[in-house]
Design a protein around this motif. Sequence first.
Motif, PDB file in Angstrom:
ATOM      1  N   PRO A  74       0.892  -1.292   0.030  1.00  9.86           N
ATOM      2  CA  PRO A  74      -0.025   0.098  -0.069  1.00  9.86           C
ATOM      3  C   PRO A  74       0.772   1.273   0.042  1.00  9.86           C
ATOM      4  O   PRO A  74       2.074   1.399   0.435  1.00  9.86           O
ATOM      5  CB  PRO A  74      -0.695   0.060   1.163  1.00  9.86           C
ATOM      6  N   ASN A  75       0.227   2.434  -0.452  1.00 11.61           N
ATOM      7  CA  ASN A  75       1.112   3.601  -0.388  1.00 11.61           C
ATOM      8  C   ASN A  75       0.169   4.626  -0.149  1.00 11.61           C
ATOM      9  O   ASN A  75      -1.214   4.527  -0.045  1.00 11.61           O
ATOM     10  CB  ASN A  75       1.772   3.963  -1.749  1.00 11.61           C
ATOM     11  N   LEU A  76       0.804   5.712   0.491  1.00 14.99           N
ATOM     12  CA  LEU A  76      -0.016   6.762   1.417  1.00 14.99           C
ATOM     13  C   LEU A  76      -0.373   7.999   0.599  1.00 14.99           C
ATOM     14  O   LEU A  76      -0.943   8.911   0.815  1.00 14.99           O
ATOM     15  CB  LEU A  76       0.876   7.352   2.639  1.00 14.99           C
ATOM     16  N   ASP A  77       0.103   7.860  -0.892  1.00 12.70           N
ATOM     17  CA  ASP A  77       0.027   9.047  -1.776  1.00 12.70           C
ATOM     18  C   ASP A  77      -1.259   9.312  -2.426  1.00 12.70           C
ATOM     19  O   ASP A  77      -1.916  10.367  -2.641  1.00 12.70           O
ATOM     20  CB  ASP A  77       1.051   8.897  -2.744  1.00 12.70           C
ATOM     21  N   GLU A  78      -2.056   8.099  -3.051  1.00 12.31           N
ATOM     22  CA  GLU A  78      -3.067   8.362  -3.896  1.00 12.31           C
ATOM     23  C   GLU A  78      -3.942   7.040  -3.899  1.00 12.31           C
ATOM     24  O   GLU A  78      -3.425   5.773  -3.857  1.00 12.31           O
ATOM     25  CB  GLU A  78      -2.742   8.821  -5.389  1.00 12.31           C
ATOM     26  N   VAL A  79      -5.278   7.286  -4.399  1.00 10.48           N
ATOM     27  CA  VAL A  79      -5.937   6.083  -4.793  1.00 10.48           C
ATOM     28  C   VAL A  79      -5.520   5.626  -6.117  1.00 10.48           C
ATOM     29  O   VAL A  79      -5.443   6.291  -7.125  1.00 10.48           O
ATOM     30  CB  VAL A  79      -7.369   6.429  -4.732  1.00 10.48           C
ATOM     31  N   ASN A  80      -5.341   4.140  -6.243  1.00 13.35           N
ATOM     32  CA  ASN A  80      -5.018   3.670  -7.641  1.00 13.35           C
ATOM     33  C   ASN A  80      -5.143   2.341  -7.774  1.00 13.35           C
ATOM     34  O   ASN A  80      -5.597   1.769  -6.593  1.00 13.35           O
ATOM     35  CB  ASN A  80      -3.632   4.044  -8.125  1.00 13.35           C
ATOM     36  N   GLY A  81      -5.046   1.500  -8.832  1.00 14.64           N
ATOM     37  CA  GLY A  81      -5.235   0.285  -8.864  1.00 14.64           C
ATOM     38  C   GLY A  81      -5.275  -0.412 -10.450  1.00 14.64           C
ATOM     39  O   GLY A  81      -5.102   0.536 -11.244  1.00 14.64           O
ATOM     40  N   TYR A  82      -5.953  -1.284 -10.602  1.00 14.50           N
ATOM     41  CA  TYR A  82      -6.031  -2.028 -11.804  1.00 14.50           C
ATOM     42  C   TYR A  82      -7.127  -2.983 -11.858  1.00 14.50           C
ATOM     43  O   TYR A  82      -7.533  -3.613 -10.838  1.00 14.50           O
ATOM     44  CB  TYR A  82      -4.744  -2.603 -12.433  1.00 14.50           C
ATOM     45  N   VAL A  83      -7.676  -3.099 -13.056  1.00  8.94           N
ATOM     46  CA  VAL A  83      -8.640  -4.415 -13.422  1.00  8.94           C
ATOM     47  C   VAL A  83      -8.025  -5.178 -14.341  1.00  8.94           C
ATOM     48  O   VAL A  83      -7.772  -4.304 -15.432  1.00  8.94           O
ATOM     49  CB  VAL A  83      -9.992  -3.993 -13.515  1.00  8.94           C
ATOM     50  N   THR A  84      -7.925  -6.501 -14.485  1.00  2.00           N
ATOM     51  CA  THR A  84      -7.582  -7.286 -15.826  1.00  2.00           C
ATOM     52  C   THR A  84      -8.598  -8.245 -15.932  1.00  2.00           C
ATOM     53  O   THR A  84      -9.017  -9.014 -14.803  1.00  2.00           O
ATOM     54  CB  THR A  84      -6.248  -7.823 -15.472  1.00  2.00           C
ATOM     55  N   ALA A  85      -8.834  -8.514 -17.185  1.00  2.00           N
ATOM     56  CA  ALA A  85     -10.007  -9.621 -17.366  1.00  2.00           C
ATOM     57  C   ALA A  85      -9.440 -10.301 -18.701  1.00  2.00           C
ATOM     58  O   ALA A  85      -9.043  -9.707 -19.663  1.00  2.00           O
ATOM     59  CB  ALA A  85     -11.297  -9.309 -17.469  1.00  2.00           C
ATOM     60  N   SER A  86      -9.574 -11.635 -18.724  1.00  2.00           N
ATOM     61  CA  SER A  86      -9.081 -12.315 -20.309  1.00  2.00           C
ATOM     62  C   SER A  86      -9.991 -13.573 -20.329  1.00  2.00           C
ATOM     63  O   SER A  86     -10.765 -14.155 -19.567  1.00  2.00           O
ATOM     64  CB  SER A  86      -7.545 -12.733 -19.996  1.00  2.00           C
ATOM     65  N   TYR A  87     -10.182 -13.935 -21.568  1.00  2.00           N
ATOM     66  CA  TYR A  87     -11.112 -15.077 -22.034  1.00  2.00           C
ATOM     67  C   TYR A  87     -10.257 -15.799 -23.093  1.00  2.00           C
ATOM     68  O   TYR A  87      -9.553 -15.093 -23.856  1.00  2.00           O
ATOM     69  CB  TYR A  87     -12.294 -14.733 -22.556  1.00  2.00           C
ATOM     70  N   GLY A  88     -10.167 -16.995 -22.988  1.00  3.32           N
ATOM     71  CA  GLY A  88      -9.662 -17.954 -24.085  1.00  3.32           C
ATOM     72  C   GLY A  88     -10.148 -19.124 -24.294  1.00  3.32           C
ATOM     73  O   GLY A  88     -11.296 -19.387 -23.729  1.00  3.32           O
ATOM     74  N   ASN A  89      -9.731 -19.995 -25.177  1.00  2.12           N
ATOM     75  CA  ASN A  89      -9.944 -21.288 -25.386  1.00  2.12           C
ATOM     76  C   ASN A  89      -9.953 -22.267 -24.066  1.00  2.12           C
ATOM     77  O   ASN A  89      -9.503 -21.759 -23.260  1.00  2.12           O
ATOM     78  CB  ASN A  89      -9.382 -22.053 -26.701  1.00  2.12           C
ATOM     79  N   TYR A  90     -10.591 -23.375 -24.379  1.00  2.00           N
ATOM     80  CA  TYR A  90     -11.031 -24.079 -23.196  1.00  2.00           C
ATOM     81  C   TYR A  90     -11.798 -23.531 -22.158  1.00  2.00           C
ATOM     82  O   TYR A  90     -11.758 -23.576 -21.055  1.00  2.00           O
ATOM     83  CB  TYR A  90      -9.731 -24.675 -22.451  1.00  2.00           C
ATOM     84  N   ASN A  91     -12.564 -22.469 -22.655  1.00  2.00           N
ATOM     85  CA  ASN A  91     -13.382 -21.745 -21.652  1.00  2.00           C
ATOM     86  C   ASN A  91     -12.787 -21.106 -20.658  1.00  2.00           C
ATOM     87  O   ASN A  91     -13.156 -20.895 -19.321  1.00  2.00           O
ATOM     88  CB  ASN A  91     -14.743 -22.411 -21.361  1.00  2.00           C
ATOM     89  N   ALA A  92     -11.458 -20.524 -20.774  1.00  2.00           N
ATOM     90  CA  ALA A  92     -10.739 -20.118 -19.679  1.00  2.00           C
ATOM     91  C   ALA A  92     -10.907 -18.791 -19.590  1.00  2.00           C
ATOM     92  O   ALA A  92     -11.071 -17.817 -20.477  1.00  2.00           O
ATOM     93  CB  ALA A  92      -9.128 -20.197 -20.093  1.00  2.00           C
ATOM     94  N   PHE A  93     -11.412 -18.308 -18.256  1.00  2.00           N
ATOM     95  CA  PHE A  93     -11.715 -17.001 -17.986  1.00  2.00           C
ATOM     96  C   PHE A  93     -11.123 -16.404 -16.595  1.00  2.00           C
ATOM     97  O   PHE A  93     -11.058 -17.510 -15.689  1.00  2.00           O
ATOM     98  CB  PHE A  93     -13.220 -16.911 -17.664  1.00  2.00           C
ATOM     99  N   ASP A  94     -10.461 -15.261 -16.560  1.00  2.00           N
ATOM    100  CA  ASP A  94      -9.947 -14.968 -15.328  1.00  2.00           C
ATOM    101  C   ASP A  94     -10.209 -13.459 -15.334  1.00  2.00           C
ATOM    102  O   ASP A  94      -9.986 -12.769 -16.081  1.00  2.00           O
ATOM    103  CB  ASP A  94      -8.466 -15.459 -15.212  1.00  2.00           C
ATOM    104  N   ILE A  95     -10.369 -13.038 -13.930  1.00  2.00           N
ATOM    105  CA  ILE A  95     -10.461 -11.785 -13.737  1.00  2.00           C
ATOM    106  C   ILE A  95      -9.716 -11.103 -12.281  1.00  2.00           C
ATOM    107  O   ILE A  95      -9.828 -12.216 -11.528  1.00  2.00           O
ATOM    108  CB  ILE A  95     -11.920 -11.234 -13.519  1.00  2.00           C
ATOM    109  N   SER A  96      -9.013 -10.206 -12.285  1.00  2.00           N
ATOM    110  CA  SER A  96      -8.156  -9.844 -11.073  1.00  2.00           C
ATOM    111  C   SER A  96      -8.217  -8.265 -11.057  1.00  2.00           C
ATOM    112  O   SER A  96      -8.383  -7.655 -12.121  1.00  2.00           O
ATOM    113  CB  SER A  96      -6.853 -10.549 -11.069  1.00  2.00           C
ATOM    114  N   GLY A  97      -7.911  -7.945  -9.901  1.00  2.00           N
ATOM    115  CA  GLY A  97      -7.960  -6.405  -9.661  1.00  2.00           C
ATOM    116  C   GLY A  97      -7.369  -6.346  -8.325  1.00  2.00           C
ATOM    117  O   GLY A  97      -7.325  -6.864  -7.351  1.00  2.00           O
ATOM    118  N   ALA A  98      -6.786  -4.858  -8.157  1.00  2.00           N
ATOM    119  CA  ALA A  98      -6.618  -4.279  -6.881  1.00  2.00           C
ATOM    120  C   ALA A  98      -6.583  -2.953  -6.854  1.00  2.00           C
ATOM    121  O   ALA A  98      -6.758  -2.148  -7.846  1.00  2.00           O
ATOM    122  CB  ALA A  98      -4.918  -4.721  -6.875  1.00  2.00           C
TER     123      ALA A  98
END
Length: 778
Positions: free
Chosen positions: A180-204
């Motif tokens: 964590p940092n004391l400076d600012e609100v920040n983060g990310y969101v990542t999502a992907s989809y692929g063959n074999y019905n592969a799905f993932d989502i992550s974020g912070a």
Amino acid sequence: MSFKRNVRLMAGTAIVWCAAAEIALAQDAAVPAETEVSAPAAEEGDRRLSTVTVTAQRREESVQDVPLAVTAVTGDQLAELRVENIENISLVSPSITFNKTNAPAASSNIQIRGIGTTGQSRVFEGAVGVFIDGVYRTRSGQALSSFLDIDGLQVLRGPQGTLFGKNTSAGALLLNSTAPNLDEVNGYVTASYGNYNAFDISGAVNIPVSDTFALRIAGSHSERDGYLENPEGGSENDQSMGSFKVSALWEPTDTLSFRLIADYSNEDDEVGYATVDAVDGPLQPLIDGLTLANGRGVPSRNIEDYETSLSTPTSNKVEDKGIALLVDWDIGPGTLKSVTAQREYDTVQNADADFTGADILVIEELFNSSFFSQEFTYGGELTGPVNANYLFGAFYSDEELDMGRNLDWGAQAQPFWDVVLGAQGVPAGLSNAAPGNWAREVLVGTAESLALFTHWDFALNDQFNLITGLRYSEDDKTGAFTYDFFRDPIFDPLAIAGSGPGPQYARTFSDEAVSGTLSLQYRPNTDVMYYASYNRGYKAGGVNVDASGAGVPGSSLNPLDTGSMADPVFAPETIDAFELGAKIDWQDGAARTNVAVFYNDIKDLQVAQFLGLIFTILNSPEAESYGAEFEHTQALTDYLVWNASATWLPEAGYGEDAAIGVLSGRRFPNAPEISANTALNLDYELSGGKALTGLLQVQYSGERFTNTASNLQEDAVTLVNANLGVKFDSGLSVSAFIRNATDARYVSQHFNTPLQGDDRNGYVAAPRTFGVSVRKTF
């Protein structure tokens, strides 16, 4: 645990240092590892590579100043390579491999330079230590959970016998969560989809709460269908995983900080028991007949078809959770650091344990590890007559293992055993393989460790540094096996065959050891560093906890067959490791070349074997490995960077010894003579605040053995991976990816198929996968 005060210090082994090749010294240098970390923006046309900061010596410094082989990558680079957990760690460096079979707690093996804890054992600690946020993970399988919100990964190659929590005899992986940092609100969101019905989502997301307090919250979820198909249609080895992490940072003063990290991950899937038939044994026609009679299809014998058949739905449930408190306090001339952790690791597997479409054997396997650790270090810098960086530390850990197995004969076990035992002259129907529970095993163990260590880096002058470290360790372990229930100790098929019930026992193991390091660094100029090092690696022994840990009893129907007794205690292993290396920056900082040559002399190397019914642990009295590594990074243009790395292992094998059977004089498993990676990274600025990004990578791994209980081998394999995407100034990026573009299909690990004699099955590597990914940072 009592601590012995009269420790005799081990004298450092003399180092004969030779200059490593004068590579391109007519050109300038600057120096990092295989992959770049972050760098300040350079002037247009400036191709200088970024500085890589690592903590391989428990302080922040350029990797080029560290007298050992280190590869470091950032969290962004892990995402670009799609290294989402330990399974595809070889994308980072060809010197490191990871393999697992069915049980993540027992069968996950990490190897560096061919050396690692190999085979399947519930009680093995890793020869390659995994440290996440400074906390040691007792099982390599714990690194199978998502690399959630990881800021960086460091691969330390060679024994780490001084500085890190537990002793590690082959190397260490250091992973650090984004703080964590004391400076600012920040983060990310990542999502992907692929063959074999592969799905993932992550974020912070990072949330400053006040001038002194901040939170960071991260989570992920992923799913995919299995790579294997069954003859009836549908997939096997489907996977589902989730992770959650909360970090809190409190800095009440400029000299004191507290960081609390709580994490939880779970896995609920079918992974582990769907495998391909690799080598048919004499019982294969019987298995095929029972499979058809059970209403299942016989899978293809062509491994590349990736087809399997199971009679029982399998499940693999894993929970890994823990909390860690990290304290940094600038006090006196140095910094006092404390890492306190409590972790819980649980696995439950319901398994088709004959690995076929025949309904013969079903197992429920339980594993629980409760682990506490505490580490204190105090480090600083001396100036004056003696210029040195120093560190003093103490480490304590306590682990309790609670394990068990419930074993059931399936509906077709009786006809199977009637045929198998009938061939040995046992009348049909004499054995008792009636469907239902026939054994419940109780397995327990403890492991307690205590260590004191110190590490010193003396600046002898502007060009030479002498680094030395020493560590004293104590380990106390226990292991016990008993039956809660064994249905028929006379007429059970395994009793007749001489494989059960195994002797019940309770044993202890205690040991103490001294390990350490001695290195000499030489810098002829600011762009070049040579080093010579000696490291003593140590990994404690222990007690093999298994139904066959103390041997097998002999046939219940043959009074002359007394079976075989064994000592479940196995010895510690030690490694004397010697290394010469050079780290060079040249072409005005646009190119880096790091090389290392190494030799490892190993005593009592620990090896686990699964022999189809029983799990054994043995020590190879002698083993050795030696070879060379090469890493190169070069900015070819302002937007194109080339990476290349290779590992050459002309020797990586066990000594000649009849006591280790099939392994005598043979190479280690998963230790090819040649392995290499090469990649081109693209980051081309377009108009309108956009950039074209890309990665083209080729991986090569030579021929290798695939098991510790047989001499099966797998041919060399070449993999091609690629990404292509666009990123925008707004923080949005969109990319397409492909892994194993040529759809190479091969066995990652063979094993002796349970109950089937010379039959061998195989775990397969991932086929071609592809998809799209979207990431938004804010």
